[in-house]
Design a protein around this motif. Structure first.
Motif, PDB file in Angstrom:
ATOM      1  N   GLU A   1      54.441  59.825  77.594  1.00 51.37           N
ATOM      2  CA  GLU A   1      55.674  59.584  76.846  1.00 51.37           C
ATOM      3  C   GLU A   1      56.257  60.909  76.327  1.00 51.37           C
ATOM      4  O   GLU A   1      57.473  61.129  76.386  1.00 51.37           O
ATOM      5  N   ALA A   2      55.397  61.801  75.859  1.00 48.04           N
ATOM      6  CA  ALA A   2      55.859  63.103  75.357  1.00 48.04           C
ATOM      7  C   ALA A   2      56.481  63.925  76.483  1.00 48.04           C
ATOM      8  O   ALA A   2      57.523  64.561  76.288  1.00 48.04           O
ATOM      9  N   ARG A   3      55.853  63.921  77.661  1.00 51.05           N
ATOM     10  CA  ARG A   3      56.413  64.664  78.802  1.00 51.05           C
ATOM     11  C   ARG A   3      57.772  64.115  79.199  1.00 51.05           C
ATOM     12  O   ARG A   3      58.714  64.861  79.463  1.00 51.05           O
ATOM     13  N   ALA A   4      57.898  62.785  79.238  1.00 50.27           N
ATOM     14  CA  ALA A   4      59.178  62.167  79.606  1.00 50.27           C
ATOM     15  C   ALA A   4      60.246  62.494  78.561  1.00 50.27           C
ATOM     16  O   ALA A   4      61.383  62.834  78.916  1.00 50.27           O
ATOM     17  N   ALA A   5      59.894  62.410  77.293  1.00 50.35           N
ATOM     18  CA  ALA A   5      60.859  62.728  76.228  1.00 50.35           C
ATOM     19  C   ALA A   5      61.262  64.195  76.298  1.00 50.35           C
ATOM     20  O   ALA A   5      62.446  64.532  76.166  1.00 50.35           O
ATOM     21  N   ARG A   6      60.289  65.063  76.499  1.00 51.35           N
ATOM     22  CA  ARG A   6      60.591  66.504  76.585  1.00 51.35           C
ATOM     23  C   ARG A   6      61.476  66.803  77.777  1.00 51.35           C
ATOM     24  O   ARG A   6      62.429  67.587  77.671  1.00 51.35           O
ATOM     25  N   ALA A   7      61.217  66.170  78.910  1.00 53.13           N
ATOM     26  CA  ALA A   7      62.051  66.384  80.104  1.00 53.13           C
ATOM     27  C   ALA A   7      63.478  65.918  79.834  1.00 53.13           C
ATOM     28  O   ALA A   7      64.445  66.606  80.177  1.00 53.13           O
ATOM     29  N   PHE A   8      63.630  64.744  79.217  1.00 50.27           N
ATOM     30  CA  PHE A   8      64.961  64.242  78.897  1.00 50.27           C
ATOM     31  C   PHE A   8      65.654  65.186  77.917  1.00 50.27           C
ATOM     32  O   PHE A   8      66.829  65.540  78.109  1.00 50.27           O
ATOM     33  N   LEU A   9      64.960  65.595  76.846  1.00 51.07           N
ATOM     34  CA  LEU A   9      65.571  66.478  75.850  1.00 51.07           C
ATOM     35  C   LEU A   9      65.971  67.816  76.472  1.00 51.07           C
ATOM     36  O   LEU A   9      67.014  68.371  76.116  1.00 51.07           O
ATOM     37  N   THR A  10      65.178  68.312  77.398  1.00 52.85           N
ATOM     38  CA  THR A  10      65.537  69.559  78.086  1.00 52.85           C
ATOM     39  C   THR A  10      66.832  69.366  78.862  1.00 52.85           C
ATOM     40  O   THR A  10      67.755  70.182  78.767  1.00 52.85           O
ATOM     41  N   ARG A  11      66.943  68.274  79.610  1.00 58.41           N
ATOM     42  CA  ARG A  11      68.154  68.028  80.406  1.00 58.41           C
ATOM     43  C   ARG A  11      69.381  67.811  79.522  1.00 58.41           C
ATOM     44  O   ARG A  11      70.452  68.352  79.795  1.00 58.41           O
ATOM     45  N   ILE A  12      69.242  67.052  78.455  1.00 60.86           N
ATOM     46  CA  ILE A  12      70.401  66.771  77.598  1.00 60.86           C
ATOM     47  C   ILE A  12      70.806  68.026  76.828  1.00 60.86           C
ATOM     48  O   ILE A  12      71.991  68.275  76.608  1.00 60.86           O
ATOM     49  N   THR A  13      69.832  68.855  76.460  1.00 61.61           N
ATOM     50  CA  THR A  13      70.131  70.123  75.777  1.00 61.61           C
ATOM     51  C   THR A  13      70.836  71.076  76.727  1.00 61.61           C
ATOM     52  O   THR A  13      71.809  71.743  76.338  1.00 61.61           O
ATOM     53  N   GLU A  14      70.379  71.151  77.960  1.00 60.73           N
ATOM     54  CA  GLU A  14      71.045  71.999  78.954  1.00 60.73           C
ATOM     55  C   GLU A  14      72.467  71.511  79.218  1.00 60.73           C
ATOM     56  O   GLU A  14      73.386  72.321  79.383  1.00 60.73           O
ATOM     57  N   ALA A  15      72.667  70.194  79.248  1.00 62.05           N
ATOM     58  CA  ALA A  15      74.009  69.645  79.456  1.00 62.05           C
ATOM     59  C   ALA A  15      74.922  70.010  78.282  1.00 62.05           C
ATOM     60  O   ALA A  15      76.079  70.401  78.482  1.00 62.05           O
TER      61      ALA A  15
END
Length: 168
Positions: free
Chosen positions: A138-152
């Motif tokens: 769950e932490a990896r999935a959340a971190r991946a999503f947060l990375t993508r949304i932050t980059e966007a």
């Protein structure tokens, strides 16, 4: 990936709920920052800056004044005034740790770090509990999503900055 028009897209209930969740987290984090301000007796902007300095130092990557300026969204001149205030009040020190003596990094004082630690010990229990009880998956999935949304968001901010620059 094809660009998505945010005004004509049919948004799923989950996507809307996720954006509301991000908004709510942002509002609660801002509220925590205001509490840190009261806790330390600093103006909110100074407490925010001090928090950035402490977190960067904890990560072993002390901030330069320019990096701090970008992170807190202030001009370099305003950031210099803020750092001067934090230095005079005994919260941060400037260091020249590099062989390039022009490069300055910011470090929290032991007293500022202790005050921050007291705040986190009092206010961070619930957040620490959630983080420690979150599965690795769950932490990896959340971190991946947060990375993508932050980059966007960074790409949108860069486009807006460029538009403002060329509109002058």
């Amino acid at each position: 990936m094809d660009a998505v028009d945010p005004l004509t897209t049919d948004w799923s209930e989950d996507s809307v709920a996720l954006m509301h969740g991000l908004r709510d987290w942002s509002a609660r984090f801002d509220e925590l920052n205001r509490h840190l301000s009261s806790w330390t007796g600093l103006p909110t902007s100074d407490a925010n800056a001090l928090g950035q300095v402490v977190w960067a130092d904890e990560a072993g990557e002390p901030l330069s004044p320019a990096q701090l300026s970008r992170q807190i969204g202030m001009t370099s001149g305003a950031t210099t005034v803020l750092i001067d205030r934090l230095e005079r009040s005994g919260h941060v020190t400037r260091h020249r740790e590099s062989t390039d003596r022009r490069r300055v990094t910011l470090r929290p004082t032991p007293e500022a770090r202790a005050a921050n630690d007291r705040f986190l010990a009092f206010a961070g229990t619930e957040i620490a509990t959630v983080l420690q009880t979150t599965s690795a998956e769950e932490a990896r999935a959340a971190r991946a999503f947060l990375t993508r949304i932050t980059e966007a968001a960074a790409a949108a901010n860069a486009r807006l900055t460029e538009r403002a620059r060329t509109a002058r």
